[in-house]
Scaffold this motif. Structure first.
Motif, PDB file in Angstrom:
ATOM      1  N   ALA A 266      34.849  42.858  40.685  1.00  0.00           N
ATOM      2  CA  ALA A 266      33.980  41.692  40.523  1.00  0.00           C
ATOM      3  C   ALA A 266      33.659  41.461  39.048  1.00  0.00           C
ATOM      4  CB  ALA A 266      32.691  41.884  41.328  1.00  0.00           C
ATOM      5  N   HIS A 267      33.338  42.558  38.349  1.00  0.00           N
ATOM      6  CA  HIS A 267      32.934  42.406  36.947  1.00  0.00           C
ATOM      7  C   HIS A 267      34.105  41.974  36.057  1.00  0.00           C
ATOM      8  CE1 HIS A 267      29.099  45.013  37.594  1.00  0.00           C
ATOM      9  NE2 HIS A 267      29.050  43.829  38.194  1.00  0.00           N
ATOM     10  N   ALA A 268      35.313  42.255  36.504  1.00  0.00           N
ATOM     11  CA  ALA A 268      36.479  41.857  35.705  1.00  0.00           C
ATOM     12  C   ALA A 268      36.980  40.464  36.105  1.00  0.00           C
ATOM     13  CB  ALA A 268      37.594  42.888  35.891  1.00  0.00           C
ATOM     14  N   SER A 269      36.356  39.887  37.130  1.00  0.00           N
ATOM     15  CA  SER A 269      36.881  38.636  37.692  1.00  0.00           C
ATOM     16  C   SER A 269      36.547  37.411  36.835  1.00  0.00           C
ATOM     17  CB  SER A 269      36.301  38.446  39.100  1.00  0.00           C
ATOM     18  OG  SER A 269      36.508  37.117  39.505  1.00  0.00           O
TER      19      SER A 269
ATOM     20  N   THR B 293      35.278  33.025  46.216  1.00  0.00           N
ATOM     21  CA  THR B 293      36.631  32.772  45.687  1.00  0.00           C
ATOM     22  C   THR B 293      37.210  34.035  45.045  1.00  0.00           C
ATOM     23  OG1 THR B 293      35.500  31.780  43.815  1.00  0.00           O
ATOM     24  CG2 THR B 293      36.611  30.276  45.317  1.00  0.00           C
ATOM     25  N   PHE B 294      36.340  34.800  44.392  1.00  0.00           N
ATOM     26  CA  PHE B 294      36.790  36.068  43.817  1.00  0.00           C
ATOM     27  C   PHE B 294      37.420  36.958  44.900  1.00  0.00           C
ATOM     28  CE2 PHE B 294      34.756  40.345  44.123  1.00  0.00           C
ATOM     29  CZ  PHE B 294      35.725  41.065  43.440  1.00  0.00           C
ATOM     30  N   MET B 295      36.757  37.056  46.042  1.00  0.00           N
ATOM     31  CA  MET B 295      37.268  37.936  47.096  1.00  0.00           C
ATOM     32  C   MET B 295      38.571  37.402  47.692  1.00  0.00           C
ATOM     33  SD  MET B 295      33.937  39.483  48.996  1.00  0.00           S
ATOM     34  CE  MET B 295      34.960  40.494  50.044  1.00  0.00           C
ATOM     35  N   ILE B 296      38.629  36.086  47.895  1.00  0.00           N
ATOM     36  CA  ILE B 296      39.855  35.495  48.472  1.00  0.00           C
ATOM     37  C   ILE B 296      41.036  35.715  47.519  1.00  0.00           C
ATOM     38  CG2 ILE B 296      40.954  33.320  49.151  1.00  0.00           C
ATOM     39  CD1 ILE B 296      38.099  32.436  50.115  1.00  0.00           C
ATOM     40  N   ASP B 297      40.778  35.571  46.211  1.00  0.00           N
ATOM     41  CA  ASP B 297      41.858  35.742  45.221  1.00  0.00           C
ATOM     42  C   ASP B 297      42.284  37.193  45.045  1.00  0.00           C
ATOM     43  OD1 ASP B 297      41.841  33.103  44.751  1.00  0.00           O
ATOM     44  OD2 ASP B 297      40.775  33.178  42.827  1.00  0.00           O
ATOM     45  N   THR B 298      41.310  38.102  45.143  1.00  0.00           N
ATOM     46  CA  THR B 298      41.582  39.484  44.756  1.00  0.00           C
ATOM     47  C   THR B 298      42.084  40.363  45.897  1.00  0.00           C
ATOM     48  OG1 THR B 298      39.723  39.216  43.255  1.00  0.00           O
ATOM     49  CG2 THR B 298      40.616  41.442  43.450  1.00  0.00           C
ATOM     50  N   PHE B 299      41.567  40.139  47.100  1.00  0.00           N
ATOM     51  CA  PHE B 299      41.862  41.083  48.169  1.00  0.00           C
ATOM     52  C   PHE B 299      42.805  40.499  49.217  1.00  0.00           C
ATOM     53  CE2 PHE B 299      37.457  42.246  46.735  1.00  0.00           C
ATOM     54  CZ  PHE B 299      37.894  43.262  45.915  1.00  0.00           C
TER      55      PHE B 299
END
Ligand SMILES: Nc1ncnc2c1ncn2[C@@H]1O[C@H](COP(=O)(O)OP(=O)(O)O)[C@@H](O)[C@H]1O
Ligand SMILES: [Mg+2]
Length: 532
Positions: free
Chosen positions: A252-255, A262-268
């Protein structure tokens, strides 16, 4: 009693570099015992060459030369040279890549490669330096006009590379050659030797060509038996079910995203808008519109709590690259040349809830399978993780545990007396090794279970063949035992009946060989083989 103040104690306060740490704890990198230390060096350079060539889409050619150096001090030293035809290391990166601990192109990418931590190459440079005081020699080129050579050491206090004698070369080649001088190592023979390491590497990498020249000048060439490269490793997205609060927080902190959703959809992996709604439904206090950079530990814990209450589709296993059944067969045939073998590839499975892995196993009988022991043969277990042979730390490995748990008798196999090899390769983007030396796979239940199933399937495939062999051996022994009486018995009968002894012997022999068809023939063949 005199007391010491904190001020006094903290005069001794120091920070340490990674290089200093490993200088003191070299056993953690596999530098314990002279035989093992030599294998560690070969292993580090060899895995790097394979990783680099594969990533660049090049069929690997690796040339390893190990020489003993006598410098008159009586302390034995070796020079180890490993050369490859891979992409090479750009001049501007050579110090960082090979002379800095915890630096590389792999650690931060979630993809299946042999190297993980960025310790291997620099660890070897450090080991050369602490045992001989010498920097290592490097020659590399990434293509036309880019060839150079240099010497490389490490400043242990700062974990910074020390490059000397940098020269541009007018040579046309591509790849990396590393040559170093090391002491406190020894070239040994047997199950834990560099030769065995290379032989097993060839077994799990039939697409590679590897040449080893040992200190006696003996050359062993393991030829390429498959012309296709393994599928290229792709970057996988972590599956939510395998994450910890700390993982989510770091991501999250690097996002760069503006919202947690949106961070979660993109990352995981497997994370959609629907899943985000489900997470919110589980815990109404989760704020998915918050800036991921502002995520707190409590937010992360709440998310993990919700993640564990929601059903997830299993992770996509396309990032996992097994060797493949056909390739294993070719390699086994090439190197073990068994009388019989059976190979299984299990479907992808998952451990710790979200990390996919694939187990492949093979059981081979006869030829060069197993190992020679006094008076015959014994079985052996060939362990691999992402195609890398694991020679040490046998007892703590999930593969050994699984192999020990098998009831071999059920498959007519006797690991104490038969020429049997059990081959197991565990592939995963993240193999949970039990230590930094990466010589054993941690004993996670899901992994052990999969390995057991894979071995059992393969064992079933050789079971009938082995039973047939056993039956033949059994018959030969009985035939031999009974045949011994024929001579004695025909003499006795002839004495009693006064009938012709030779005729009786012939008749008896014919009765016995009818009862044990072919045993006589096989016995004769065996006799001839032994004479040869
Ligand atoms: N033979 C090679 N060819 C090209 N690049 C290499 C080679 N060996 C090492 N490298 C580069 O050096 C980096 C550091 O290697 P290493 O210290 O062994 O760590 P790791 O393999 O865990 O990444 C690698 O990540 C890679 O980028
Ligand atoms: Mg490496």
């Amino acid at each position: 009693m005199a007391t010491t103040s904190a001020d006094q104690i903290f005069k001794e306060f120091r920070e340490h570099s990674a290089a200093q740490f490993f200088k003191k704890n070299r056993q953690m990198l596999g530098y314990s015992g002279q035989g093992r230390s030599l294998v560690t060096i070969v292993h580090e350079f060899c895995t790097n060459s394979l990783d680099a060539a594969e990533e660049a889409g090049i069929l690997p050619d690796i040339d390893i030369t190990i020489k003993r150096i006598d410098n008159g001090t009586g302390i034995s030293r070796y020079s180890i040279r490993v050369g490859d035809n891979g992409p090479g290391v750009p001049k501007s990166f050579v110090g960082k890549a090979l002379g800095t601990i915890f630096a590389g192109t792999k650690f931060h990418r979630y993809m299946q490669q042999r190297g993980q931590q960025g310790i291997g190459a620099a660890g070897c440079v450090l080991f050369a330096q602490i045992t001989t005081g010498k920097p290592i020699f490097i020659k590399s080129s990434t293509g036309k006009g880019a060839a150079y050579s240099c010497r490389l050491g490490i400043n242990a206090a700062t974990n910074k590379p020390v490059i000397t004698e940098m020269r541009d070369l007018d040579e046309d080649f591509r790849g990396l050659v590393i040559e170093g001088e090391y002491a406190d190592i020894r070239y040994e023979a047997g199950e834990h030797s560099a030769y065995e390491y290379i032989r097993r590497t060839a077994l799990s990498n039939p697409h590679a060509q590897i040449k080893l020249t040992d200190p006696g000048g003996q050359e062993s060439l393991f030829v390429r038996s498959v012309k296709e490269l393994p599928r290229k490793a792709s970057v996988a997205k972590p599956h939510p079910a395998g994450l910890s609060a700390n993982d989510i927080l770091e991501f999250a902190h690097a996002s760069q995203s503006r919202k947690i959703s949106t961070f979660m959809i993109d990352t995981f992996a497997r994370t959609t808008q629907n899943k985000i709604s489900e997470l919110k439904a589980v815990d109404g206090t989760i704020d998915v519109d918050k800036d991921p950079k502002q995520m707190t530990w409590e937010d992360a814990e709440k998310l993990i709590g919700a993640i564990h209450k929601v059903r997830w589709i299993a992770p996509d296993a396309s990032s996992v690259i097994p060797i493949g059944e056909a390739q294993i067969k070719v390699a086994l045939k090439n190197i073990l040349d068994p009388e019989h073998m059976s190979v299984t590839e299990r479907r992808p499975a998952v451990f710790r809830g979200g990390i996919p892995f694939v187990v492949e196993a093979a059981v081979s009988y006869g030829g060069n399978s197993g190992r020679k022991v006094e008076g015959g043969y014994a079985g052996n277990v060939l362990r691999f993780a992402n195609r890398v042979p694991l020679l040490f730390d046998t007892a703590s490995c999930a593969i050994s545990k699984a192999a020990n748990d098998i009831e071999w008798r059920r498959y007519n196999i006797d690991m104490d007396t038969q020429p049997v090899s059990v081959f197991v390769n565990v592939s995963s983007v993240y193999v949970p090794y039990s230590g930094v030396g990466k010589e054993a796979i941690a004993q996670e239940d899901e992994i052990i279970d999969e390995i057991k199933l894979a071995i059992m399937e393969a064992a079933r495939g050789v079971q009938h063949y082995v039973r047939g062999k056993e039956q033949v051996a059994f018959n030969i022994n009985r035939y031999k035992a009974i045949a011994r009486y024929v001579k004695q018995l025909s003499g006795d009968i002839s004495d009693l009946t006064k009938a012709d002894r030779a005729r009786i012997e012939k008749r008896l022999e014919s009765i016995v060989s009818k009862r044990f068809p072919k045993s006589e023939e096989r016995e004769r063949e065996k006799g001839q083989e032994e004479e040869r």
